[in-house]
Design a protein around this motif. Structure first.
Motif, PDB file in Angstrom:
ATOM      1  N   PRO A 146      -6.455   6.764  -4.283  1.00  0.00           N
ATOM      2  CA  PRO A 146      -6.327   5.818  -3.174  1.00  0.00           C
ATOM      3  C   PRO A 146      -6.487   4.279  -3.932  1.00  0.00           C
ATOM      4  CG  PRO A 146      -7.597   7.649  -2.290  1.00  0.00           C
ATOM      5  CD  PRO A 146      -7.400   7.816  -3.757  1.00  0.00           C
ATOM      6  N   THR A 147      -7.654   4.084  -4.832  1.00  0.00           N
ATOM      7  CA  THR A 147      -7.707   2.673  -5.311  1.00  0.00           C
ATOM      8  C   THR A 147      -6.542   2.320  -6.171  1.00  0.00           C
ATOM      9  OG1 THR A 147      -9.052   3.785  -7.430  1.00  0.00           O
ATOM     10  CG2 THR A 147     -10.458   3.377  -5.365  1.00  0.00           C
ATOM     11  N   SER A 155      -3.520   2.870  -5.398  1.00  0.00           N
ATOM     12  CA  SER A 155      -2.339   2.994  -4.909  1.00  0.00           C
ATOM     13  C   SER A 155      -1.921   1.591  -4.144  1.00  0.00           C
ATOM     14  CB  SER A 155      -2.515   4.083  -3.688  1.00  0.00           C
ATOM     15  OG  SER A 155      -3.291   3.802  -2.689  1.00  0.00           O
ATOM     16  N   SER A 198       0.732  -1.234   0.011  1.00  0.00           N
ATOM     17  CA  SER A 198       0.109  -0.104   0.138  1.00  0.00           C
ATOM     18  C   SER A 198       0.893   1.325   0.160  1.00  0.00           C
ATOM     19  CB  SER A 198      -0.934   0.080   1.156  1.00  0.00           C
ATOM     20  OG  SER A 198      -1.913  -1.286   1.327  1.00  0.00           O
ATOM     21  N   PHE A 242       1.217   4.597   0.912  1.00  0.00           N
ATOM     22  CA  PHE A 242       0.568   5.658   1.592  1.00  0.00           C
ATOM     23  C   PHE A 242       1.308   7.025   1.411  1.00  0.00           C
ATOM     24  CE2 PHE A 242      -0.718   1.902   4.345  1.00  0.00           C
ATOM     25  CZ  PHE A 242      -2.078   2.253   3.894  1.00  0.00           C
ATOM     26  N   TRP A 276      -1.496   7.807  -2.704  1.00  0.00           N
ATOM     27  CA  TRP A 276      -2.561   7.618  -1.932  1.00  0.00           C
ATOM     28  C   TRP A 276      -3.301   8.921  -2.175  1.00  0.00           C
ATOM     29  CZ3 TRP A 276      -4.858   9.886   2.408  1.00  0.00           C
ATOM     30  CH2 TRP A 276      -5.714   9.181   2.813  1.00  0.00           C
TER      31      TRP A 276
END
Length: 225
Positions: free
Chosen positions: A136-137, A139, A51, A53, A132
């Motif tokens: 976000p989708t 990332s 992920s 971030f 992100w």
């Protein structure tokens, strides 16, 4: 600490390691979660999720490259959503040959458009990940790995160590890995929840590589001591 080994280059270049702190995104990082979801006859199946971030820094083509070191003599029987760049020496196996037998496997994402039976959720984007803060989708990147010769319980399994993540022009060093609560998954019909057996999480912190002159070919390997 780590040593940097440089393989042959075609042109001259200059390397400089800069501080990981980004004043515009002081808490940004890439988190890797290694989630054991089931046991097998000689190991386990894990879902590995990365992920991003970071608020502003995405990962562009040619995408991420993820490596680690096995704690014992593990092998990778199969992968979904990613593949290793080398198989290694699997000559001791007869009949059913592992996907990878290397002590330090290197993994890359699959390309878009691979057959459905090779896909995993959030996979197959050629290693490209959005920031992100921007998408976000996009990332998140993930794959599934079936690990053998690994132990078949929480008491006997040893999770990997010395993760390193390489991206175009960037590299990430891994903070201390830690055991975290198991991930909860929804079935495709979203009517049932399942839970991972054991989770490990690792935060990757950025260092950058600046070059005075762009080389035509740059290859490097991080070795953690």
């Amino acid at each position: 600490m780590f040593d940097l080994f440089l393989l042959p280059l075609i042109s001259n270049f200059y390397l400089m390691f800069l501080d990981a702190f980004d004043p515009l995104d002081p808490t940004g990082n890439i988190t890797i979660k290694w989630d054991i979801v089931s046991w097998t006859a000689d190991g386990y199946v894990a879902a590995v999720t990365m992920s991003n971030f970071q608020m502003y820094r995405g990962i562009m083509n040619p995408g991420w490259t993820l490596g680690w070191q096995w704690a014992k003599k593990e092998v990778i029987w199969s992968m979904v959503g990613a593949q290793t760049t080398e198989q290694g020496d699997c000559s001791k196996f007869k009949g059913n040959v592992p996907h990878c037998c290397k002590k330090n496997p290197i993994v890359v994402d699959l390309l878009p458009g691979v057959p459905y039976n090779q896909q995993f959720y959030n996979c197959c984007k050629a290693g490209v990940m959005s920031a992100w803060g921007q998408d976000p989708t996009g990332s998140v990147s993930a794959f599934q790995v079936s690990v053998g010769l690994a132990g078949t319980s929480n008491k006997t399994v040893k999770l990997p160590k010395n993760f390193n993540l390489l991206c175009p022009g960037l590299g990430y060093t891994c903070g201390p890995a830690k055991v975290v609560p198991s991930t909860v998954y929804l079935t495709p019909d979203r009517r049932r929840k399942t839970q991972g057996i054991d989770d490990m999480e690792c935060d990757m912190h950025l260092f950058t590589i600046s070059r005075l002159k762009e080389p035509e070919l740059l290859c490097f390997v991080l070795v953690f001591l």
